[in-house]
Design an enzyme around this catalytic site. Structure first.
Site, PDB file in Angstrom:
ATOM      1  N   LYS A  91       2.894  11.206  -3.785  1.00 49.50           N
ATOM      2  CA  LYS A  91       1.702  10.596  -4.392  1.00 49.50           C
ATOM      3  C   LYS A  91       0.798  11.677  -4.987  1.00 49.50           C
ATOM      4  O   LYS A  91       0.017  11.417  -5.892  1.00 49.50           O
ATOM      5  CB  LYS A  91       0.956   9.796  -3.326  1.00 49.50           C
ATOM      6  CG  LYS A  91      -0.137   8.875  -3.865  1.00 49.50           C
ATOM      7  CD  LYS A  91      -0.648   7.989  -2.749  1.00 49.50           C
ATOM      8  CE  LYS A  91      -1.759   7.064  -3.210  1.00 49.50           C
ATOM      9  NZ  LYS A  91      -2.200   6.164  -2.126  1.00 49.50           N
TER      10      LYS A  91
ATOM     11  N   ASP B 107     -12.824   4.916   2.032  1.00 44.08           N
ATOM     12  CA  ASP B 107     -11.366   4.904   2.201  1.00 44.08           C
ATOM     13  C   ASP B 107     -10.824   6.333   2.221  1.00 44.08           C
ATOM     14  O   ASP B 107     -10.659   6.968   1.186  1.00 44.08           O
ATOM     15  CB  ASP B 107     -10.735   4.103   1.054  1.00 44.08           C
ATOM     16  CG  ASP B 107      -9.225   3.969   1.188  1.00 44.08           C
ATOM     17  OD1 ASP B 107      -8.662   4.521   2.145  1.00 44.08           O
ATOM     18  OD2 ASP B 107      -8.608   3.321   0.323  1.00 44.08           O
TER      19      ASP B 107
ATOM     20  N   ASP C 174       0.875  -1.169   0.000  1.00 42.48           N
ATOM     21  CA  ASP C 174       0.000   0.000   0.000  1.00 42.48           C
ATOM     22  C   ASP C 174       0.913   1.221   0.000  1.00 42.48           C
ATOM     23  O   ASP C 174       1.478   1.586   1.028  1.00 42.48           O
ATOM     24  CB  ASP C 174      -0.895  -0.025   1.240  1.00 42.48           C
ATOM     25  CG  ASP C 174      -1.694   1.273   1.410  1.00 42.48           C
ATOM     26  OD1 ASP C 174      -1.745   2.075   0.464  1.00 42.48           O
ATOM     27  OD2 ASP C 174      -2.267   1.460   2.503  1.00 42.48           O
TER      28      ASP C 174
ATOM     29  N   GLU D  72      -7.223   0.762  -4.357  1.00 43.12           N
ATOM     30  CA  GLU D  72      -7.182   0.604  -2.903  1.00 43.12           C
ATOM     31  C   GLU D  72      -8.502   0.085  -2.317  1.00 43.12           C
ATOM     32  O   GLU D  72      -8.478  -0.814  -1.462  1.00 43.12           O
ATOM     33  CB  GLU D  72      -6.776   1.934  -2.261  1.00 43.12           C
ATOM     34  CG  GLU D  72      -5.313   2.272  -2.520  1.00 43.12           C
ATOM     35  CD  GLU D  72      -4.975   3.722  -2.224  1.00 43.12           C
ATOM     36  OE1 GLU D  72      -5.868   4.448  -1.727  1.00 43.12           O
ATOM     37  OE2 GLU D  72      -3.839   4.142  -2.505  1.00 43.12           O
TER      38      GLU D  72
END
Length: 609
Positions: free
Chosen positions: A74, A205, A13, A179
């Site tokens: 990211k 999420d 992850d 994800e």
């Protein structure tokens, strides 16, 4: 299958703030702790005069070395430097981001006394290499294969850039998966093994930098994503930004000094808030304090949970708005949702949980899977399945992702021709037909778009390619086969073939100018698609009426052009073509009436041919 010297496959992850790695071992997924015993590792890289630090060690010195410690990559990966979100973020980061070739953002740091430039993929590869190293130390063997997760709303360019980062780190990236899908795998193993009833599950999420919400239908070992929504630029970092800005203003009000131009003081304040904020999950207030914050001035501030919620309420409510949209796209009432599953560290915020629970009319939220570890857990399961290291319990698991937005083409017209509709299950392969437009063209340009509006110009152009060397022909004569193929990683390839000559060309969408890369662009398209639904419907009706008229006019011309005695019909066709050129826009009735008019005169003549 993994090679003999490649060790077991791992799941990673790759998070904005923290990353996590897991492996399938002894019939279960095991979260691997780092050298400090932590089950999650900071996604930080720090460059010093003597070394490069990655992970928790880098985060530990960020306040001492703010200009050369890189994080949040990211939020940069797969984006353009000119992206408004990049421009906004770079004002908040203590490190420098500059414009590189082809509008690519580059991170500038001082490393061993020299200025070095790194792309976001390179920094992310360093974090991935750290996760690989953590896994190898735990397993006592080499690790080569990995499944890496990305937000569901990552576009093709961001997915591809993440895969490139994996390759740079020395990993063989078996697959890129969303994800929420990885979290659903973890949830599925926890909940679905004992029953066969169909369940509708919403995965909520909310992490450090991104937010995803996915609606899935799960039965036995099969799970299908029905719809997805979210924001690649919404998470804990944004909540922190608002609090830190508030604290900066409080310091300025109290001491008449602005610390915004002092990266070290700003980062120390951020670190103090990072330590204190966890208290607000179970306390009504928390103290933020540090000695000599700026110019010898100490700073202490008591922040209440109420103030934290007030500062961020707009962002929290935006999350609920995405939940509404996800349900609407999935054509499901909230009463039909069996479980709401919390994933991501920011779901620990009490106000977020309260708003979500209120939205679902008091439904208890599912907290059975670890919010920080579930995504890596699911990725490890997927890695085990792909390399044959699983057991019979998970071997038959099937997980289907979907496309978040429609994909299509425009060929010499401002028309978005949808080839892959929104929320299409992937991997997928869909085909459509296209025809020559202008007369006697030996090359045709295919423009690839993503979005929900009927006009191509109202959507986002992902790329374009030219099919050249085709035979010269009249408009509408040559036929082309257009193919959209999306692989299991969500990466798109578009190809076109001339059915007459066999000529082909294709494009694999990558970091191209105009790519869909920001949440503002995504939100704008989706909101405008709803706001202009009536207008778009009228435009589509008008466009279709005009296309029908064009087809009739040019089809008639292609028939009579081979006839020796076409008579006055050739002149009439020329007049009709000229009329079309002068009437690019208009109400559908205008084109429909013109079609009726021409047919009344031409059809009797055409019967004689």
């Amino acid at each position: 299958m993994a090679g003999e010297n490649e060790g077991p496959a791992i799941g990673i992850d790759l998070g904005t703030t923290y990353s996590c790695v897991a492996v399938w071992q002894k019939d279960r997924a095991v979260i691997i702790p780092n050298e400090q015993g932590n089950r999650i590792t900071s996604s930080y890289v720090s460059f010093t005069e003597t070394e490069r630090l990655v992970g928790d060690a880098a985060m530990d010195i960020v306040a001492l070395n703010p200009a050369n410690t890189v994080f949040d990559t990211k939020r940069l990966i797969g984006r353009r430097f000119s992206d408004p979100l990049v421009q906004s973020d770079k004002k908040l980061w203590p490190f420098k981001v500059i414009c590189g070739a082809n509008d690519k953002p580059m991170i500038s740091v001082n490393y061993k006394g020299e200025e070095k430039l790194f792309a976001a993929e390179q920094i992310s590869s360093m974090v991935l290499a750290k996760m690989k190293e953590i896994a190898e130390a735990f397993l006592g063997c080499n690790v080569k294969n990995a499944v890496i997760t990305v937000p569901a709303y990552f576009n093709d360019s961001q997915r591809r850039a993440t895969k490139d980062a994996g390759t740079l780190s020395g990993l063989n990236v078996l697959r890129i998966i969303a994800e929420p899908t990885a979290a659903a795998i973890a949830y599925g193993l926890d909940k679905m093994s004992s029953g066969s009833e169909e369940k509708n599950v919403l995965i909520f999420d909310l992490g450090g930098g991104t937010f995803d919400v996915s609606l899935l239908t799960m039965v036995k070992s099969t799970s299908k994503v029905k719809s997805t929504a979210g924001d690649t630029h919404l998470g804990g970092e944004d909540f922190d930004n608002r609090v830190v800005n508030y604290l900066v203003q409080a310091f300025e009000t109290r001491h008449k000094k602005d610390i915004r131009d002092n990266p070290r003081a700003l980062r120390r304040l951020w670190t103090a808030w990072e330590r204190a904020k966890r208290n607000l999950s179970f306390m009504a207030q928390t103290n933020i304090g540090m000695d000599c914050l700026y110019q010898g001035i100490d700073f202490e501030y008591k922040l209440t949970r109420e103030k934290f919620e007030e500062l961020n309420l707009e962002l929290f409510e935006k999350c609920i708005g995405h939940v509404e949209k996800c349900l609407k796209d999935g054509k499901m009432d909230k009463k039909s949702v069996h479980d709401v599953v919390l994933v991501g560290g920011s779901t620990r915020i009490p106000k977020v949980q309260q708003l979500l629970q209120d939205f679902f009319n008091g439904k208890q939220l599912c907290k059975s899977i670890h919010p920080d570890e579930a995504v890596a857990y699911g990725a490890a399961v997927q890695a085990a399945i792909l390399t044959g290291q699983d057991n019979h319990e998970i071997r038959d698991l099937i997980w289907w992702d979907v496309t978040p937005l429609s994909l299509g083409i425009s060929v010499n017209e401002n028309e978005m021709r949808v080839v892959v509709p929104k929320n299409t299950t992937i991997p997928t392969k869909k085909e459509d037909a296209a025809f020559t437009n202008p007369d006697h063209k030996t090359g045709i340009t295919f423009m690839v778009y993503e979005g929900e509006r009927p006009r191509a110009s109202d959507n986002i152009q992902l790329g374009e390619f030219v099919l050249s060397g085709i035979p010269s022909a009249l408009r509408g004569v040559l036929k082309f086969n257009v193919c959209f193929e999306i692989d299991a990683n969500g990466i798109l390839t578009v190809s076109a073939e001339d059915k007459t000559s066999g000529k082909t060309n294709s494009i694999t969408i990558s970091n191209v100018k105009g790519m869909l890369s920001s949440k503002d662009e995504i939100e704008r398209m989706l909101e405008e698609a709803e706001r202009f639904e009536l207008e778009d419907s009228e435009h589509k009706k008008s466009f279709n009426a005009r296309k029908a008229l064009e087809k009739y006019v040019y089809g008639t011309r292609n028939i009579v052009v081979t006839k020796v005695q076409a008579g006055n019909l050739e002149d009439e066709i020329k007049k009709a073509i000229k009329w079309l050129e002068e009437h690019r826009d208009g109400e559908s009735e205008v084109f429909e009436n013109k079609t009726k008019e021409l047919k009344s005169f031409w059809d009797p003549i055409l019967k004689n041919f």
